[in-house]
Design a protein around this motif. Structure first.
Motif, PDB file in Angstrom:
ATOM      1  N   ALA A  18       0.835  -1.215   0.000  1.00 30.30           N
ATOM      2  CA  ALA A  18       0.000   0.000   0.000  1.00 30.30           C
ATOM      3  C   ALA A  18       0.865   1.259   0.000  1.00 30.30           C
ATOM      4  O   ALA A  18       0.485   2.275  -0.591  1.00 30.30           O
ATOM      5  N   VAL A  19       2.028   1.192   0.641  1.00 31.24           N
ATOM      6  CA  VAL A  19       2.889   2.381   0.746  1.00 31.24           C
ATOM      7  C   VAL A  19       3.216   2.961  -0.631  1.00 31.24           C
ATOM      8  O   VAL A  19       3.287   4.182  -0.799  1.00 31.24           O
ATOM      9  N   ILE A  20       3.365   2.110  -1.629  1.00 31.06           N
ATOM     10  CA  ILE A  20       3.677   2.594  -2.977  1.00 31.06           C
ATOM     11  C   ILE A  20       2.403   2.700  -3.830  1.00 31.06           C
ATOM     12  O   ILE A  20       2.246   3.634  -4.615  1.00 31.06           O
ATOM     13  N   GLU A  21       1.472   1.771  -3.649  1.00 32.09           N
ATOM     14  CA  GLU A  21       0.246   1.809  -4.473  1.00 32.09           C
ATOM     15  C   GLU A  21      -0.618   3.036  -4.161  1.00 32.09           C
ATOM     16  O   GLU A  21      -1.318   3.546  -5.037  1.00 32.09           O
ATOM     17  N   LYS A  22      -0.542   3.510  -2.910  1.00 31.09           N
ATOM     18  CA  LYS A  22      -1.304   4.730  -2.565  1.00 31.09           C
ATOM     19  C   LYS A  22      -0.815   5.909  -3.390  1.00 31.09           C
ATOM     20  O   LYS A  22      -1.578   6.824  -3.702  1.00 31.09           O
ATOM     21  N   THR A  23       0.475   5.921  -3.733  1.00 30.20           N
ATOM     22  CA  THR A  23       0.984   7.028  -4.549  1.00 30.20           C
ATOM     23  C   THR A  23       0.456   6.900  -5.987  1.00 30.20           C
ATOM     24  O   THR A  23       0.181   7.888  -6.650  1.00 30.20           O
ATOM     25  N   GLN A  24       0.313   5.653  -6.457  1.00 25.68           N
ATOM     26  CA  GLN A  24      -0.240   5.434  -7.811  1.00 25.68           C
ATOM     27  C   GLN A  24      -1.725   5.807  -7.843  1.00 25.68           C
ATOM     28  O   GLN A  24      -2.225   6.365  -8.829  1.00 25.68           O
ATOM     29  N   LEU A  25      -2.407   5.487  -6.756  1.00 27.05           N
ATOM     30  CA  LEU A  25      -3.831   5.851  -6.639  1.00 27.05           C
ATOM     31  C   LEU A  25      -3.993   7.373  -6.648  1.00 27.05           C
ATOM     32  O   LEU A  25      -4.858   7.923  -7.341  1.00 27.05           O
ATOM     33  N   HIS A  26      -3.131   8.039  -5.904  1.00 30.13           N
ATOM     34  CA  HIS A  26      -3.182   9.506  -5.819  1.00 30.13           C
ATOM     35  C   HIS A  26      -2.961  10.132  -7.196  1.00 30.13           C
ATOM     36  O   HIS A  26      -3.696  11.022  -7.631  1.00 30.13           O
ATOM     37  N   ALA A  27      -1.927   9.643  -7.909  1.00 28.36           N
ATOM     38  CA  ALA A  27      -1.609  10.195  -9.233  1.00 28.36           C
ATOM     39  C   ALA A  27      -2.750   9.944 -10.214  1.00 28.36           C
ATOM     40  O   ALA A  27      -3.087  10.809 -11.033  1.00 28.36           O
ATOM     41  N   THR A  28      -3.352   8.760 -10.138  1.00 29.36           N
ATOM     42  CA  THR A  28      -4.451   8.417 -11.056  1.00 29.36           C
ATOM     43  C   THR A  28      -5.634   9.358 -10.827  1.00 29.36           C
ATOM     44  O   THR A  28      -6.236   9.876 -11.787  1.00 29.36           O
ATOM     45  N   THR A  29      -5.950   9.597  -9.570  1.00 34.41           N
ATOM     46  CA  THR A  29      -7.074  10.479  -9.228  1.00 34.41           C
ATOM     47  C   THR A  29      -6.814  11.902  -9.730  1.00 34.41           C
ATOM     48  O   THR A  29      -7.684  12.531 -10.346  1.00 34.41           O
ATOM     49  N   LEU A  30      -5.591  12.369  -9.473  1.00 34.68           N
ATOM     50  CA  LEU A  30      -5.204  13.724  -9.906  1.00 34.68           C
ATOM     51  C   LEU A  30      -5.266  13.836 -11.439  1.00 34.68           C
ATOM     52  O   LEU A  30      -5.774  14.823 -11.992  1.00 34.68           O
ATOM     53  N   ALA A  31      -4.775  12.813 -12.118  1.00 38.46           N
ATOM     54  CA  ALA A  31      -4.729  12.848 -13.583  1.00 38.46           C
ATOM     55  C   ALA A  31      -6.134  12.740 -14.184  1.00 38.46           C
ATOM     56  O   ALA A  31      -6.416  13.375 -15.212  1.00 38.46           O
ATOM     57  N   ILE A  32      -7.012  11.955 -13.555  1.00 36.35           N
ATOM     58  CA  ILE A  32      -8.387  11.866 -14.074  1.00 36.35           C
ATOM     59  C   ILE A  32      -9.051  13.246 -13.990  1.00 36.35           C
ATOM     60  O   ILE A  32      -9.734  13.685 -14.924  1.00 36.35           O
ATOM     61  N   HIS A  33      -8.793  13.930 -12.890  1.00 36.34           N
ATOM     62  CA  HIS A  33      -9.338  15.284 -12.732  1.00 36.34           C
ATOM     63  C   HIS A  33      -8.811  16.196 -13.861  1.00 36.34           C
ATOM     64  O   HIS A  33      -9.580  16.900 -14.518  1.00 36.34           O
TER      65      HIS A  33
END
Ligand code: ACM
Length: 371
Positions: A18-33
């Motif tokens: 999760a420590v690294i996947e949370k950063t991928q989740l964050h980037a995906t959310t930001l990029a979708i926006h």
């Protein structure tokens, strides 16, 4: 009237990685926006469906199927570990959907239903091995997490060591949730056999246990550094700061590029990203959504074959520089860079390719022509 485009987002918010996947989740959310701001002019809007597969390969498989059958997604952004990718790919292929995979990996794979946006071995392990051999020596101690990516990456490192006349001094695999006590006996062995450097393929939260145990055992990075492809800014952030300086990682992107960026396009991201440590996986998770948005506009539909037709050969400006999807193998042309970790949790770039490096996932050639 907007057309909603459902997509799946499959990154773990809990569990070992999760420590690294949370950063991928964050980037995906930001990029979708960000993508939706562009897509609005075309009457389109990406509608994300989020699931938390809890770092469990079985949940990656069942949730990817659920996203396709219950939420009608044609595209999934997801997966960090290679075992999670290998759990999702059969599902994606069965339904002829598309997975965008934003993680460095061991190569030796091609699925027509996957766009691979992280580095493959000729773009990271080759440059790192040659750099470490020339700076520190060729006798290497291998420590990894116990799953496919570390075994396969170490197979490549062993080929490199043998090819350069060095020796493998030890090879150990620990469970994905290994804590400090599991690493201690390895450092007694390392003190006895005196390798030139340690190559770590440890992933996730365990990474901090490796570096902290190393520091507690009294080793010094200038005589025995740790080299890795999976220790990014996200893993440095969860370590004791005293344990994280002067080790090496190869990656297409380091956060220091963004912070020092003179590119006006990306400067705003440095302010937006205070919540998570920006790293190579964050960056590929970000730009792959932008690739998808561009493909959506060009293809004018979300059908897999139409998207692939425009994605193959597509170029885009990413935070690391201009990248391109190779039309033959669905992997990306990315930069090769080596960073030395700093006590403040960043990497200082000590070597980089002049241009992007062609992806060679099956390592047909070990040459680093772009450097
Ligand atoms: C990985 O498992 N591809 C880091």
């Amino acid at each position: 009237m907007k057309t909603l485009i459902p997509v799946g987002v499959l990154f773990s918010q809990t569990g070992a990685t999760a420590v690294i996947e949370k950063t991928q989740l964050h980037a995906t959310t930001l990029a979708i926006h960000a993508a939706n701001l562009q897509l609005a002019a075309h009457g389109l809007e990406i509608q994300p469906f989020y699931m938390d597969p809890q770092s469990d390969p079985f949940l990656f498989s069942s949730m990817s199927e659920q996203l396709i059958t219950e939420h009608a997604v044609n595209v999934i952004f997801g997966c960090y570990t290679s075992i999670s990718r290998k759990s999702v790919v059969p599902v994606i292929e069965k339904y002829n959907k598309l997975l965008f995979y934003p993680t460095l990996y061991e190569g030796f794979e091609f699925s027509p239903n996957v766009i691979y946006t992280g580095a493959c071995p000729n773009q990271n392990i080759i440059i790192l091995a040659e750099f470490m051999f020339s700076m520190f020596g060729k006798n290497v101690y291998l420590i990894g997490s116990d799953y496919v990516y570390p075994y396969e990456s170490n197979r490549i490192m062993k080929d490199m060591v043998n090819g350069f006349g060095g020796q493998i001094m030890g090879e150990h695999y620990l469970s994905l949730d290994a804590a400090h006590a599991a690493f201690r006996p390895l450092f007694a062995d390392i003190a006895a056999c005196k390798p030139d450097f340690i190559f770590s393929t440890v992933v996730g939260a365990s990474t901090s246990a490796l570096y902290e145990t190393y520091a507690q055992a009294g080793f010094q990075p200038h005589t025995l550094p740790i080299a890795s492809l999976t220790t990014s800014e996200a893993e440095l952030a969860i370590m004791n700061p005293a344990a994280r300086a002067d080790h090496y990682t190869a990656a297409p992107f380091f956060a220091s590029l963004l912070k020092n960026s003179t590119l006006p396009d990306w400067q705003h991201l440095a302010d937006l990203t205070k919540e998570v440590p920006v790293n190579q996986c964050w960056e590929s998770a970000y730009f792959q959504v932008m690739l998808f948005a561009k493909a959506l506009i060009e293809a004018d539909n979300v059908n897999t074959d139409s998207l692939l037709k425009v994605l193959r050969g597509m170029e885009i400006d990413a935070p690391q520089g201009r990248i391109r999807i190779d039309p033959d193998n669905n992997h990306c042309w990315v930069y090769s860079r080596i960073g030395r970790s700093c006590a403040n949790g960043d990497f200082e770039i000590v070597k980089e390719s002049k241009r992007t490096v062609r992806p060679d996932p099956y390592l047909m050639s070990y040459a680093i022509s772009a450097l």
